[in-house]
Enzyme design. Sequence first.
Site, mmCIF file in Angstrom:
data_model
loop_
_atom_site.group_PDB
_atom_site.id
_atom_site.type_symbol
_atom_site.label_atom_id
_atom_site.label_comp_id
_atom_site.label_asym_id
_atom_site.label_seq_id
_atom_site.Cartn_x
_atom_site.Cartn_y
_atom_site.Cartn_z
ATOM 1 N N GLY A 12 -0.630 4.702 -1.033
ATOM 2 C CA GLY A 12 -1.749 5.242 -0.264
ATOM 3 C C GLY A 12 -1.359 6.403 0.640
ATOM 4 N N GLN A 13 -2.343 6.856 1.431
ATOM 5 C CA GLN A 13 -2.149 8.060 2.247
ATOM 6 C C GLN A 13 -1.000 7.873 3.252
ATOM 7 O OE1 GLN A 13 -5.170 9.079 5.104
ATOM 8 N NE2 GLN A 13 -4.720 11.264 5.026
ATOM 9 N N TYR A 24 -16.153 -1.877 8.438
ATOM 10 C CA TYR A 24 -14.728 -1.527 8.585
ATOM 11 C C TYR A 24 -14.293 -1.728 10.044
ATOM 12 C CZ TYR A 24 -10.668 1.691 8.672
ATOM 13 O OH TYR A 24 -9.436 2.268 8.835
ATOM 14 N N ASP A 59 2.356 -1.832 -4.363
ATOM 15 C CA ASP A 59 0.939 -1.448 -4.351
ATOM 16 C C ASP A 59 0.283 -2.123 -5.545
ATOM 17 O OD1 ASP A 59 -1.589 0.114 -4.264
ATOM 18 O OD2 ASP A 59 -0.472 1.361 -2.856
ATOM 19 N N GLY A 70 0.833 -1.215 0.000
ATOM 20 C CA GLY A 70 0.000 0.000 0.000
ATOM 21 C C GLY A 70 0.860 1.254 0.000
HETATM 22 C C1 AKB Z 1 -11.794 6.321 8.129
HETATM 23 O O1 AKB Z 1 -12.341 7.428 8.263
HETATM 24 O O2 AKB Z 1 -12.368 5.313 7.710
HETATM 25 C C2 AKB Z 1 -10.333 6.205 8.526
HETATM 26 C C3 AKB Z 1 -10.172 5.743 9.939
HETATM 27 C C4 AKB Z 1 -10.491 6.644 11.054
HETATM 28 O O3 AKB Z 1 -9.772 4.635 10.156
HETATM 29 N N1 AKB Z 1 -9.668 7.447 8.337
#
Ligand code: AKB
Length: 321
Positions: free
Chosen positions: A11-12, A143, A34, A8
Amino acid sequence: MERILIIGAAGQIGSELTIELRKRYGSDHVFATDIKEASPDIMIGGPFELLDVMDDKRLIHFVIRHKITQIYHLAAVLSGNAEKLPIQAWHINMNSMMNILEVAKMVDEVKKIFWPSSIAVFGPTTPRINTPQLTVMEPTTVYGISKLAGERWCEYYYNKYDIDVRSIRYPGLISYKTEAGGGTTDYAVEIYYSAVKNGSYDCFLTQDTALPLLFMPDAIKATVDLMEAEPSSLSVRSAYNIGGLSIKPSEIHAEIVKHIPEFSISYTPDFRQSIADTWPQSIDDSISARDWGCSYQYNLESMTEIMLEEIRKKLNLEILR
Ligand code: AKB
């Protein structure tokens, strides 16, 4: 000598961590990868290869071929995007992580793993102010569920197979080099870009939504500090709280106005508001401070100054190209 694999790297976090690790360990010792091409400094400044972490066979070949000793696995589907495609996000976030843990189990040379967790592991039943390291965790986003499951797996592999996995619960990260994508805290990057580009911003969270946020240089320092800490000083093998700042959109707006007086903001909360409403407003990171000296350099004022200056430079360069 360490040989570090970054998954990755475009990525950021990856685009900045790769540069820092190359400074510390030497460019030839940090292998950036990546599924897409990275910025020229990452691709030219040291080894870079396209690699899909979901492809476990290629992954293990890569690790053996390059005699990798440490892996930073930074690829993930973030909170907002994961809600749109929950099963796919779960599959990507969990299977990529399990591929990394299994490689570490199978290849003796791999001694250390970094895997990022998030404040998304907390949920509506968690105390939202000064959220402790150990507390109720009932995330309601896919998530968050994947990050909490990931934390449990980290601790499991540490206890069962003696794999030295280390992790941080990142707050929202603010950076100018590479924009985030698909997260709930993305507003805190977009607001700066929009202020410079358009002089106005329509925020997808309400003005009073306080969330833990951190400027990227502090996040990179924390990551490296944790990875370089003596294993004996680490008491947490799931993921460490780090807090940084607790900021509302209205506060970033007010800070930007000091530099761009005409900057205006409107608020149109969308589905990400209901995600933010379940997350902590501020974090207790005293265990991280005690175990590995976690500390921060930037506040809202100093971060805003740098963000605006760097974004102006970046956009001017893009116009000149
Ligand atoms: C998100 O907003 O999904 C991420 C995090 C806080 O893990 N930046």
